[in-house]
Design a protein around this motif. Structure first.
Motif, PDB file in Angstrom:
ATOM      1  N   LEU A 173      -8.414   2.784   2.615  1.00  0.00           N
ATOM      2  CA  LEU A 173      -7.813   1.561   2.109  1.00  0.00           C
ATOM      3  C   LEU A 173      -8.498   1.121   0.834  1.00  0.00           C
ATOM      4  CD1 LEU A 173      -7.447  -0.528   5.368  1.00  0.00           C
ATOM      5  CD2 LEU A 173      -5.638   0.601   4.104  1.00  0.00           C
ATOM      6  N   HIS A 174      -7.724   0.489  -0.018  1.00  0.00           N
ATOM      7  CA  HIS A 174      -8.249  -0.091  -1.248  1.00  0.00           C
ATOM      8  C   HIS A 174      -8.017  -1.592  -1.164  1.00  0.00           C
ATOM      9  CE1 HIS A 174      -9.097  -0.737  -5.436  1.00  0.00           C
ATOM     10  NE2 HIS A 174      -7.883  -1.237  -5.640  1.00  0.00           N
ATOM     11  N   ILE A 175      -9.075  -2.373  -1.326  1.00  0.00           N
ATOM     12  CA  ILE A 175      -8.940  -3.828  -1.320  1.00  0.00           C
ATOM     13  C   ILE A 175      -8.935  -4.291  -2.762  1.00  0.00           C
ATOM     14  CG2 ILE A 175     -10.005  -6.014  -0.674  1.00  0.00           C
ATOM     15  CD1 ILE A 175     -11.033  -4.599   1.840  1.00  0.00           C
ATOM     16  N   ALA A 218      -5.269  -5.409   1.374  1.00  0.00           N
ATOM     17  CA  ALA A 218      -5.767  -4.068   1.693  1.00  0.00           C
ATOM     18  C   ALA A 218      -4.553  -3.147   1.631  1.00  0.00           C
ATOM     19  CB  ALA A 218      -6.396  -4.039   3.083  1.00  0.00           C
ATOM     20  N   ASP A 259      -3.018   0.852   1.586  1.00  0.00           N
ATOM     21  CA  ASP A 259      -3.345   2.227   1.952  1.00  0.00           C
ATOM     22  C   ASP A 259      -2.961   3.184   0.821  1.00  0.00           C
ATOM     23  OD1 ASP A 259      -0.599   2.847   2.182  1.00  0.00           O
ATOM     24  OD2 ASP A 259      -0.609   2.733   4.365  1.00  0.00           O
ATOM     25  N   ILE A 300      -9.854  -3.351   9.340  1.00  0.00           N
ATOM     26  CA  ILE A 300      -9.207  -3.856   8.128  1.00  0.00           C
ATOM     27  C   ILE A 300      -9.545  -5.334   7.920  1.00  0.00           C
ATOM     28  CG2 ILE A 300      -6.985  -4.291   7.009  1.00  0.00           C
ATOM     29  CD1 ILE A 300      -5.941  -1.772   8.551  1.00  0.00           C
ATOM     30  N   GLU A 310     -13.129  -5.711   6.735  1.00  0.00           N
ATOM     31  CA  GLU A 310     -13.290  -5.316   5.328  1.00  0.00           C
ATOM     32  C   GLU A 310     -12.760  -6.394   4.389  1.00  0.00           C
ATOM     33  OE1 GLU A 310     -12.272  -1.326   4.056  1.00  0.00           O
ATOM     34  OE2 GLU A 310     -12.389  -0.657   6.137  1.00  0.00           O
ATOM     35  N   LEU A 311     -11.610  -6.961   4.729  1.00  0.00           N
ATOM     36  CA  LEU A 311     -11.044  -8.019   3.897  1.00  0.00           C
ATOM     37  C   LEU A 311     -11.962  -9.236   3.852  1.00  0.00           C
ATOM     38  CD1 LEU A 311      -7.306  -7.733   4.931  1.00  0.00           C
ATOM     39  CD2 LEU A 311      -8.161  -7.626   2.572  1.00  0.00           C
TER      40      LEU A 311
END
Length: 135
Positions: A3-5, A47, A49, A83, A86-87
């Motif tokens: 994932l890229h935030i 987030a 994908d 997720i 992470e956020l």
């Protein structure tokens, strides 16, 4: 899946609104989101994908004194994969960089899984009495 935030972009709006609905939250009015973004756009994170699908979203704000987490949602089919954590960690990092000394949030008492999640992230309940008045 990696994932890229990143910071929310208006092209994410439909996906974010759909995610809020899927997570059981009401969709915030676009005008309300625009007002929040006018003050702290860097505190609205998604987030995404590898396929460009929004898997989670967190909306925060900072009033110069306290940070607030207004809303956190993760795609129900992708929960318990870290997720949300992470956020929240990414949002905390951004708030810290703004000089924010404390973050507040509201969790309804009839949401035991939400209470457990936030407590596991170090957020502790306080006995303050919340008052509100719609304008």
């Amino acid at each position: 899946m990696t994932l890229h935030i990143r910071t929310f972009e208006w092209g994410d709006w439909d996906a974010v609104a759909g995610l809020w609905e899927a997570a059981g939250s009401s969709v915030l009015p676009r005008a309300e989101v625009e007002g929040t973004l006018g003050r702290t756009p860097e505190l609205f994170l998604v987030a995404v994908d590898a396929n460009g699908v929004v898997a989670g979203v967190v909306l925060g704000t900072y009033d110069g004194r306290r940070g607030f987490i207004l809303r956190l949602a993760v795609d129900p089919g992708r929960r318990r994969q870290g997720i949300g954590r992470e956020l929240v960690a990414a949002l905390e990092t951004r708030l810290r960089a703004l000089g924010c000394p404390r973050i507040n949030l509201f969790v309804l008492p009839d949401n035991p899984s939400g209470l457990r999640f936030w407590q596991s992230m170090g957020y502790l309940p306080v006995p303050d009495v919340v008052h509100t008045k719609p304008l």
